[in-house]
Write an enzyme that holds these catalytic residues in place. Structure first.
Site, short mmCIF file in Angstrom:
data_model
loop_
_atom_site.label_atom_id
_atom_site.label_comp_id
_atom_site.label_asym_id
_atom_site.label_seq_id
_atom_site.Cartn_x
_atom_site.Cartn_y
_atom_site.Cartn_z
N GLY A 9 0.55 -1.32 0.04
CA GLY A 9 -0.17 -0.14 0.24
C GLY A 9 0.75 1.59 -0.42
O GLY A 9 0.66 2.43 0.23
N SER A 11 1.04 3.69 -3.09
CA SER A 11 1.33 4.41 -3.37
C SER A 11 1.01 5.80 -3.29
O SER A 11 0.43 6.74 -3.40
CB SER A 11 -0.06 3.55 -4.18
OG SER A 11 -0.98 3.85 -3.85
N ARG A 12 0.13 5.89 -1.36
CA ARG A 12 -0.43 6.82 -1.29
C ARG A 12 -0.42 6.95 0.53
O ARG A 12 0.02 5.76 0.74
CB ARG A 12 -1.85 6.56 -1.55
CG ARG A 12 -3.55 5.64 -1.49
CD ARG A 12 -4.67 5.36 -1.70
NE ARG A 12 -4.49 6.01 -2.44
CZ ARG A 12 -6.20 6.37 -2.72
NH1 ARG A 12 -7.02 6.45 -2.49
NH2 ARG A 12 -6.21 6.47 -4.12
N ASN A 88 1.38 -3.02 5.54
CA ASN A 88 0.55 -1.21 5.58
C ASN A 88 -0.40 -0.91 5.34
O ASN A 88 -1.79 -1.19 5.55
CB ASN A 88 1.47 -0.08 5.32
CG ASN A 88 0.77 1.31 4.64
OD1 ASN A 88 0.48 1.94 5.95
ND2 ASN A 88 0.27 1.40 3.75
N SER A 141 -3.10 -0.11 14.61
CA SER A 141 -3.63 1.08 14.43
C SER A 141 -3.95 1.69 16.27
O SER A 141 -3.93 0.60 16.61
CB SER A 141 -4.90 1.22 14.05
OG SER A 141 -6.04 2.15 14.62
N TYR A 154 -12.87 -3.83 12.53
CA TYR A 154 -11.53 -3.45 12.22
C TYR A 154 -10.75 -3.09 13.88
O TYR A 154 -9.24 -3.50 13.83
CB TYR A 154 -11.75 -2.11 11.98
CG TYR A 154 -9.95 -1.20 11.60
CD1 TYR A 154 -10.13 -1.62 10.00
CD2 TYR A 154 -9.14 -0.35 12.38
CE1 TYR A 154 -8.46 -0.76 9.81
CE2 TYR A 154 -8.67 -0.22 11.69
CZ TYR A 154 -7.76 0.34 11.33
OH TYR A 154 -6.70 1.01 10.48
N LYS A 158 -6.99 -5.10 14.24
CA LYS A 158 -5.63 -4.98 14.68
C LYS A 158 -5.42 -4.93 16.64
O LYS A 158 -4.39 -4.70 16.27
CB LYS A 158 -5.24 -3.00 15.19
CG LYS A 158 -6.30 -2.53 13.35
CD LYS A 158 -4.99 -2.62 12.41
CE LYS A 158 -5.44 -2.29 11.46
NZ LYS A 158 -4.34 -3.03 10.55
#
Length: 295
Positions: A9, A11-12, A88, A141, A154, A158
């Protein structure tokens, strides 16, 4: 010889920040992207021109069986080795318990948990086989420590990674391999320029406001501006804040650190304050105690 890193991940958002920071430290980097090849290409070009490092990019749908293993093999072949894995890539889908779909449950388990573990498996095996005293870092997170409405899956995944990393670190410690987590709090994953360029937000884009669709005026205050005012250190996080923690944990300066989850959140969860989502409960609605309408 240059060190080599794979950042999923990359690219951003946070992943991009990590890839740039590692390149600045002299790493050659391989990154994965999900759908927007042009973003990955821009990161690769920037790293090459700014830092003189190699940056390879590969499409990977990491929620699919075998996709992580395929990505790993391609990245190692392109880089010619591996010293650091940064897990990531992930996604947040917000659903209350009474609305959870099996499709979203499977997707989040596969992307946010299973892909992390399988890539850790491949990286640790490679490092052991090649006698590399490498490092593995997972982006988890602060939500792994604090619960929020509509975030049970989520948050739970985590939290599972935060616990599992301790056992995994013990598995590989005798080989000189270190495994750690970095746990961001509210971190700006889209610049205002990126928000302005978006036509609409997807279901996982908790930061999106419908008013952003009006392109006749620039974006003023956004989710991270509003939340930042309530964070103890006075702002939301930036990708480079998380990247700095990754650079430290992967360096020789952290050679005696393994099995930890390093929270990087500006003090967000210390007072137990609600983080909330734009337009939903929490800060936007004055707290969790207000009645919620079941849709």
């Amino acid at each position: 010889m240059n060190k080599k890193a794979l950042v999923t991940g990359g690219s951003r958002g946070i992943g991009k920040g990590v890839a740039l920071a590692l390149a600045a430290e002299g790493y050659d980097v391989a990154i994965s992207y999900f759908s927007k090849e042009e973003e990955a290409k821009e990161v690769s070009k920037y790293i090459s021109e700014k830092f003189g490092r190699e940056c390879y990019y590969f499409q990977a749908s990491l929620d699919k069986p075998g996709a992580g293993h395929e990505l790993f093999d391609k990245a190692v072949e392109a880089l010619g080795g591996l010293d650091l894995l940064v897990n990531n890539a992930g996604q947040t889908i917000c659903e209350p318990i009474y609305s959870i779909t099996e499709e979203n449950l499977d997707h989040l388990i596969n992307l946010d948990f299973k892909s992390f573990i399988m890539l850790m498996r491949d990286a640790s095996k490679y490092m052991i086989d090649h006698n590399i005293r490498g490092s593995i870092i997972n982006i988890t997170s602060s939500r792994g420590e604090r619960a929020y409405p509509e975030c049970g899956i989520y948050c739970g995944l985590k939290a599972a990674l935060n616990h599992a990393v301790q056992a995994f670190a013990l598995d590989v410690s005798s080989y000189g391999i270190r495994i750690n987590n970095v746990a961001p709090g509210a971190t700006r994953v889209r610049t205002k320029e990126e928000l302005f360029a978006m036509e609409k937000g997807e279901s996982s884009d908790y930061f999106w406001k419908d008013e952003f669709a009006d392109k006749s005026k620039p974006i003023g205050s956004d989710f991270w501006d509003e939340l930042g005012e309530a964070i103890p250190l006075g702002r939301s996080g930036l990708p480079e804040d998380i990247a700095n923690a990754v650079v430290f944990l992967s360096s020789d300066k952290a050679s005696y650190i393994t099995g930890i989850t390093l929270r990087v959140d500006g003090g967000l969860i210390i007072p137990g304050m609600p983080e909330g989502f734009a337009g939903q409960g929490g800060l936007a609605a004055g707290g969790w105690g207000r009645p919620q309408l079941i849709k």
